[in-house]
Design a protein around this motif. Structure first.
Motif, PDB file in Angstrom:
ATOM      1  N   ASP A 158       0.967  -1.284   0.045  1.00  0.00           N
ATOM      2  CA  ASP A 158       0.061  -0.180   0.041  1.00  0.00           C
ATOM      3  C   ASP A 158       0.894   1.277  -0.186  1.00  0.00           C
ATOM      4  OD1 ASP A 158      -2.431  -1.470  -0.159  1.00  0.00           O
ATOM      5  OD2 ASP A 158      -2.561  -1.341   2.226  1.00  0.00           O
ATOM      6  N   LEU A 159       2.107   1.251   0.592  1.00  0.00           N
ATOM      7  CA  LEU A 159       2.758   2.202   0.651  1.00  0.00           C
ATOM      8  C   LEU A 159       3.449   2.834  -0.920  1.00  0.00           C
ATOM      9  CD1 LEU A 159       5.226   1.983   3.418  1.00  0.00           C
ATOM     10  CD2 LEU A 159       3.787   3.723   3.250  1.00  0.00           C
ATOM     11  N   LYS A 160       3.474   1.983  -1.796  1.00  0.00           N
ATOM     12  CA  LYS A 160       3.872   1.982  -2.976  1.00  0.00           C
ATOM     13  C   LYS A 160       2.905   3.010  -3.736  1.00  0.00           C
ATOM     14  CE  LYS A 160       6.163  -2.413  -3.708  1.00  0.00           C
ATOM     15  NZ  LYS A 160       6.338  -3.480  -4.269  1.00  0.00           N
ATOM     16  N   MET A 161       1.540   3.115  -3.203  1.00  0.00           N
ATOM     17  CA  MET A 161       0.539   3.840  -3.866  1.00  0.00           C
ATOM     18  C   MET A 161       0.851   5.520  -3.978  1.00  0.00           C
ATOM     19  SD  MET A 161      -3.414   4.392  -3.170  1.00  0.00           S
ATOM     20  CE  MET A 161      -3.084   5.267  -1.623  1.00  0.00           C
ATOM     21  N   VAL A 162       1.754   5.775  -2.693  1.00  0.00           N
ATOM     22  CA  VAL A 162       2.121   7.182  -2.774  1.00  0.00           C
ATOM     23  C   VAL A 162       3.738   7.431  -3.161  1.00  0.00           C
ATOM     24  CG1 VAL A 162       0.234   7.908  -1.149  1.00  0.00           C
ATOM     25  CG2 VAL A 162       2.182   6.895  -0.214  1.00  0.00           C
ATOM     26  N   SER A 163       4.308   6.397  -2.917  1.00  0.00           N
ATOM     27  CA  SER A 163       5.864   6.263  -3.206  1.00  0.00           C
ATOM     28  C   SER A 163       6.375   6.255  -4.364  1.00  0.00           C
ATOM     29  CB  SER A 163       6.696   5.691  -2.118  1.00  0.00           C
ATOM     30  OG  SER A 163       6.511   4.044  -2.569  1.00  0.00           O
ATOM     31  N   ARG A 164       5.480   5.636  -5.296  1.00  0.00           N
ATOM     32  CA  ARG A 164       6.089   5.281  -6.776  1.00  0.00           C
ATOM     33  C   ARG A 164       6.282   6.922  -7.639  1.00  0.00           C
ATOM     34  NH1 ARG A 164       0.481   2.170  -7.946  1.00  0.00           N
ATOM     35  NH2 ARG A 164      -0.953   4.048  -7.758  1.00  0.00           N
ATOM     36  N   GLU A 165       7.003   6.642  -8.630  1.00  0.00           N
ATOM     37  CA  GLU A 165       7.578   8.015  -9.276  1.00  0.00           C
ATOM     38  C   GLU A 165       6.288   8.754  -9.876  1.00  0.00           C
ATOM     39  OE1 GLU A 165      10.254   9.312  -9.477  1.00  0.00           O
ATOM     40  OE2 GLU A 165      11.034   7.836  -7.911  1.00  0.00           O
ATOM     41  N   VAL A 166       6.509   9.723 -10.210  1.00  0.00           N
ATOM     42  CA  VAL A 166       5.406  10.671 -10.599  1.00  0.00           C
ATOM     43  C   VAL A 166       5.096  10.274 -11.966  1.00  0.00           C
ATOM     44  CG1 VAL A 166       4.719  12.944 -11.543  1.00  0.00           C
ATOM     45  CG2 VAL A 166       5.829  12.662  -9.639  1.00  0.00           C
ATOM     46  N   GLU A 167       3.730  10.071 -12.462  1.00  0.00           N
ATOM     47  CA  GLU A 167       3.280   9.389 -13.847  1.00  0.00           C
ATOM     48  C   GLU A 167       2.297  10.387 -14.146  1.00  0.00           C
ATOM     49  OE1 GLU A 167       0.196   5.942 -12.376  1.00  0.00           O
ATOM     50  OE2 GLU A 167       2.608   5.615 -12.292  1.00  0.00           O
ATOM     51  N   SER A 168       2.367  10.527 -15.568  1.00  0.00           N
ATOM     52  CA  SER A 168       1.323  11.410 -16.298  1.00  0.00           C
ATOM     53  C   SER A 168       0.325  10.457 -17.260  1.00  0.00           C
ATOM     54  CB  SER A 168       2.148  12.491 -17.126  1.00  0.00           C
ATOM     55  OG  SER A 168       2.834  11.928 -17.989  1.00  0.00           O
ATOM     56  N   ARG A 169       0.618   9.193 -17.436  1.00  0.00           N
ATOM     57  CA  ARG A 169       0.084   8.404 -18.335  1.00  0.00           C
ATOM     58  C   ARG A 169      -1.235   8.042 -17.531  1.00  0.00           C
ATOM     59  NH1 ARG A 169       2.793   3.025 -20.201  1.00  0.00           N
ATOM     60  NH2 ARG A 169       2.627   2.653 -18.138  1.00  0.00           N
ATOM     61  N   ARG A 170      -2.403   8.381 -18.256  1.00  0.00           N
ATOM     62  CA  ARG A 170      -3.645   7.960 -17.806  1.00  0.00           C
ATOM     63  C   ARG A 170      -3.975   6.559 -18.295  1.00  0.00           C
ATOM     64  NH1 ARG A 170      -7.723  13.103 -18.508  1.00  0.00           N
ATOM     65  NH2 ARG A 170      -6.436  14.691 -17.599  1.00  0.00           N
ATOM     66  N   GLY A 171      -4.874   5.961 -17.300  1.00  0.00           N
ATOM     67  CA  GLY A 171      -5.577   4.558 -17.812  1.00  0.00           C
ATOM     68  C   GLY A 171      -6.997   4.431 -17.115  1.00  0.00           C
ATOM     69  N   VAL A 172      -7.516   3.525 -17.487  1.00  0.00           N
ATOM     70  CA  VAL A 172      -9.008   3.368 -16.945  1.00  0.00           C
ATOM     71  C   VAL A 172      -8.653   2.834 -15.521  1.00  0.00           C
ATOM     72  CG1 VAL A 172     -11.201   2.030 -17.102  1.00  0.00           C
ATOM     73  CG2 VAL A 172     -10.006   2.688 -19.085  1.00  0.00           C
ATOM     74  N   VAL A 173      -9.361   3.462 -14.579  1.00  0.00           N
ATOM     75  CA  VAL A 173      -9.322   3.234 -13.159  1.00  0.00           C
ATOM     76  C   VAL A 173     -10.365   2.881 -12.439  1.00  0.00           C
ATOM     77  CG1 VAL A 173      -8.639   4.331 -10.898  1.00  0.00           C
ATOM     78  CG2 VAL A 173      -7.300   4.867 -12.850  1.00  0.00           C
ATOM     79  N   ASP A 174     -10.552   1.685 -11.635  1.00  0.00           N
ATOM     80  CA  ASP A 174     -11.697   1.349 -10.858  1.00  0.00           C
ATOM     81  C   ASP A 174     -11.495   2.000  -9.381  1.00  0.00           C
ATOM     82  OD1 ASP A 174     -13.529   0.194  -9.417  1.00  0.00           O
ATOM     83  OD2 ASP A 174     -13.124  -1.847  -9.798  1.00  0.00           O
ATOM     84  N   LEU A 175     -12.498   3.057  -9.242  1.00  0.00           N
ATOM     85  CA  LEU A 175     -12.425   3.791  -7.983  1.00  0.00           C
ATOM     86  C   LEU A 175     -12.618   2.814  -6.678  1.00  0.00           C
ATOM     87  CD1 LEU A 175     -14.752   6.893  -8.860  1.00  0.00           C
ATOM     88  CD2 LEU A 175     -12.331   6.971  -8.259  1.00  0.00           C
TER      89      LEU A 175
END
Length: 717
Positions: A371-388
């Motif tokens: 779960d920590l990886k959710m806020v620690s991963r590198e900045v990304e600008s590529r969009r994708g379909v996300v399940d809220l």
């Protein structure tokens, strides 16, 4: 070899200066001793600006030698060539000195002040020196010449040479060259051919008016907008070269009765300076936009780090809890396996239970790290379909420890359409809103407060995520400013004031909006609305209270707040009573009576195994422990978790000190990390505590110290 490397730049400068002197002589009109512009003046100035000041004398000597050689080829006397060379040296040195004093940065002609500096200080001001010296020599040699006309023509020619050549050299040497794409190369070639052809046609076949010459301006604007300072300066060189060639051959359409170069010079001064200023202004704007993007990325990173800073101690607490019983169970398992050889080990089912609990703890640690990886991963600008729903669950897991010590949590996941977004950014928004909601609620009153997370499809078809809390609410006077960068009502050191500003920017960039309602003293509601994307159907509805959470909050006004105050931070306290013990468990002087109070049941069971041979009772609620202690039960040791949802260890001691202060002597606190200011201040007050995870030797050593004291008095209720 070293001498050759050192002298090569000076030699190249001298060759370039000589070549431009010869070009200037060649471009002279057949009616004048000097042409429309003098390119060597700009070359000399650029050479000085690119060199250290202690090397200027070498460039001056090289320029003087080139002047003498060029004068000899042009049949000028040695005296005249020396006078002209001295004037050029004074002009270039004065211009370079003034620019160095005014502009401290290296000049690349990509900033408006630099172009203005070259135009005013070098092209218009310093050229008066060489124009005056040269004109005096001409008048002395040819007494019939008019001083003012000669001076103006000389001054304008030198000024135009500075304005055309110096920016070209400085812009192309100011920063590393990048290989352009083949499309850019073709565009540049088309521009050069078009501008050269148009300049030749306009300047050779004009009808005597100035209007036709300004047909060239669109080409210059094209160069400035598409190719920046380098393109603008290259276009200026091309235009000036064609114009000087046409004038030197008598082709320039607009001339004065005495065949003066002044019409061409004025035209070139206006068009070249305008083109360079346009290119510099555009470069400044692009640089400002780039700096703004970088600052926005830094601000977003600062917000992410602030969120991590808020959560870090809580995450450490969550990790230390499973590590405590994993470590204890593995230690216990090792002891039992060692005793198996003596036929004194416990039964197989008990050992299997120990292994299952250890595996469960290791799995929990892995989940926390994931779960920590959710806020620690590198900045990304590529969009994708996300399940809220997935993003909400990840954010809830990450903030679970921050929330559960302050409020009851309920989650209602209704059907929502898929959205298109970078998953990390959407997760950051949800984490910020949940942290703000928890910080709006005071510590230690989890049973009185609630936080509710809801997803649904809005009436207009957009996906909606709602975070509501029963916290302090936002004062009406501050509501208009909560999305401003760096605005915060929290104490200094708590947050950065960037969280809601970043959230607003992220949601707005995704085509959505973030809105809120708040009532002071009752709580706040933040709603994130996102446009649906063309993807699979709605996510399945689900009602999922957080693990271990009580029922949903009441249906009263359920309005996350970022303005609720939080306590100030304090340094971590040293352990007041370090627990030490031997490698093997010492034989107890007497059988001890221990109470373990921790909302994590597996920790209580692990402590019971550690203290095998003593009477250990395990409770998971601080309120139940308070009832038993107030009823008169006494223990040799009360191991109490510092942070618990309903009644914290701090609140338990406060009530005991008020009603039965003698019971506080047995209190020892277990902490996986004092992640709130109040907890840090509490431990700094001299309390005895154990850091999770702890070893059985530490715990046994502490218990032996307590058992060495007189047994506690006990009164039955």
């Amino acid at each position: 070899m070293t001498l050759w490397v050192k002298t090569m730049p000076l030699l190249l400068f001298a060759i370039g200066h000589f070549a431009l002197l010869r070009a200037g002589d060649y471009l002279n009109t057949h009616h004048s001793d000097f042409g429309a512009f003098w390119p060597a003046s700009g070359w000399f100035l650029a050479g000085l600006l690119l060199s250290k000041r202690d090397r200027w004398w070498r460039l001056a000597a090289a320029a003087m030698a080139a002047e003498l050689a060029s004068g000899a080829l042009a049949n000028r006397s040695l005296f005249s060539a020396a006078i002209y060379g001295a004037g050029d040296v004074l002009e270039a040195s004065a211009g370079a000195w003034l620019l160095r004093r005014t502009l401290t940065r290296r000049i690349t002609c990509e900033r408006v002040p630099e172009v203005f500096g070259i135009l005013a200080l070098a092209a218009l001001l310093s050229t008066t020196l060489s124009a005056t010296i040269g004109t005096l020599e001409v008048i002395w040699r040819l007494p019939g010449r008019a001083f003012l006309d000669t001076w103006l023509s000389w001054w304008a020619g030198d000024g135009l040479g500075v304005l055309v050549i110096a920016p070209f050299v400085l812009s192309w040497t100011g920063r590393p060259l990048r290989l352009p794409s083949w499309r850019k190369c073709l565009e540049g070639l088309a521009l050069a051919v078009s501008l050269g052809f148009a300049a030749a046609v306009v300047l050779e076949h004009g009808d005597g008016g100035l209007e036709l010459q300004y047909v060239l301006l669109p080409f210059l604007v094209w160069a400035a907008l598409r190719f920046g300072a380098r393109g603008a300066s290259a276009a200026a060189v091309l235009l000036a070269g064609v114009g000087a060639w046409c004038t030197s051959h008598g082709w320039f359409a607009v001339t004065l009765p005495d065949d003066s170069n002044l019409p061409l010079q004025l035209f070139l001064l206006v068009t070249v300076s305008t083109t360079l200023l346009l290119a510099a202004a555009l470069s400044e704007r692009l640089q400002a936009e780039s700096a703004l993007r970088e600052s926005e990325l830094r601000a977003e990173q600062a917000s992410r780090l602030a969120s991590l800073g808020t959560l870090a101690a809580g995450v450490a607490h969550e990790i230390n809890n499973p590590l405590t019983f994993v470590s204890a169970n593995l230690e216990y398992l090792g002891e039992q396996l060692a005793e198996c050889g003596e036929r004194r080990c416990v039964t197989g089912p008990e050992l299997m239970a120990v292994l299952r609990e250890a595996q469960q703890g290791a799995s929990r640690v892995a989940d926390i790290v994931r779960d920590l990886k959710m806020v620690s991963r590198e900045v990304e600008s590529r969009r994708g379909v996300v399940d809220l729903h997935d993003e909400v669950r990840d954010a809830l897991r990450l903030t679970a420890n921050e929330v559960r010590h302050r409020a009851r949590l309920s989650v209602e996941l209704g059907p929502v359409p898929p959205v298109e977004a970078p998953a990390r950014q959407l997760g950051q928004v949800l984490v910020n809103l949940l942290v703000n909601a928890s910080q709006a609620i005071p510590e230690g009153e989890a049973s009185r407060h609630w936080i509710r997370v809801t997803t649904r499809t809005a009436a207009d078809g957009r996906a909606e995520v709602e975070v509501a809390d029963s916290g302090a609410g936002i004062p009406e006077a501050l509501r208009a400013r909560i999305f401003e960068p760096f605005f915060t009502t929290k104490p200094q050191g708590v947050g950065t004031g960037l969280g809601l500003s970043i959230c607003s920017g992220i949601v707005g960039g995704l085509g959505g909006e973030i809105a809120f309602e708040s009532e002071e003293g009752k709580g706040s509601v933040f709603r994130v609305l996102l446009p649906p994307c063309d993807g699979p159907g709605h996510s399945e509805a689900a009602t999922a209270p957080a693990p271990g959470s009580p029922a949903a909050p009441p249906a009263a006004f359920a309005p996350a707040s970022s303005s609720a105050p939080a306590g100030s931070s304090a340094p971590s306290a040293p352990k007041a009573a370090p627990a030490t013990g031997a490698e093997a468990r010492p034989a107890a002087a007497r059988r001890g009576r221990v109470l373990v109070v921790d909302d994590e049941p597996l920790i209580g069971r692990s402590v019971r195994r550690m203290l095998a041979g003593h009477d250990v009772e395990v409770l998971t609620d601080g309120r139940e422990a308070l009832v038993r202690l107030l009823a008169g039960e006494r223990f040799d040791l009360v191991l109490c978790d510092l942070m618990m949802p309903e009644l914290t260890g701090m609140a338990l001691e406060e009530k005991l000190r008020e009603l039965v202060p003698e019971a506080c002597a047995a209190m020892v606190y277990m902490t996986g990390g004092a992640f709130t200011p109040a907890a840090r201040d509490f431990l700094a007050g001299g309390r005895c505590y154990l850091e999770k995870p702890f070893q059985s030797a530490e715990l046994l050593g502490l218990l032996e110290q307590r058992l060495a004291s007189p047994a506690p008095a006990s009164r039955d209720a």
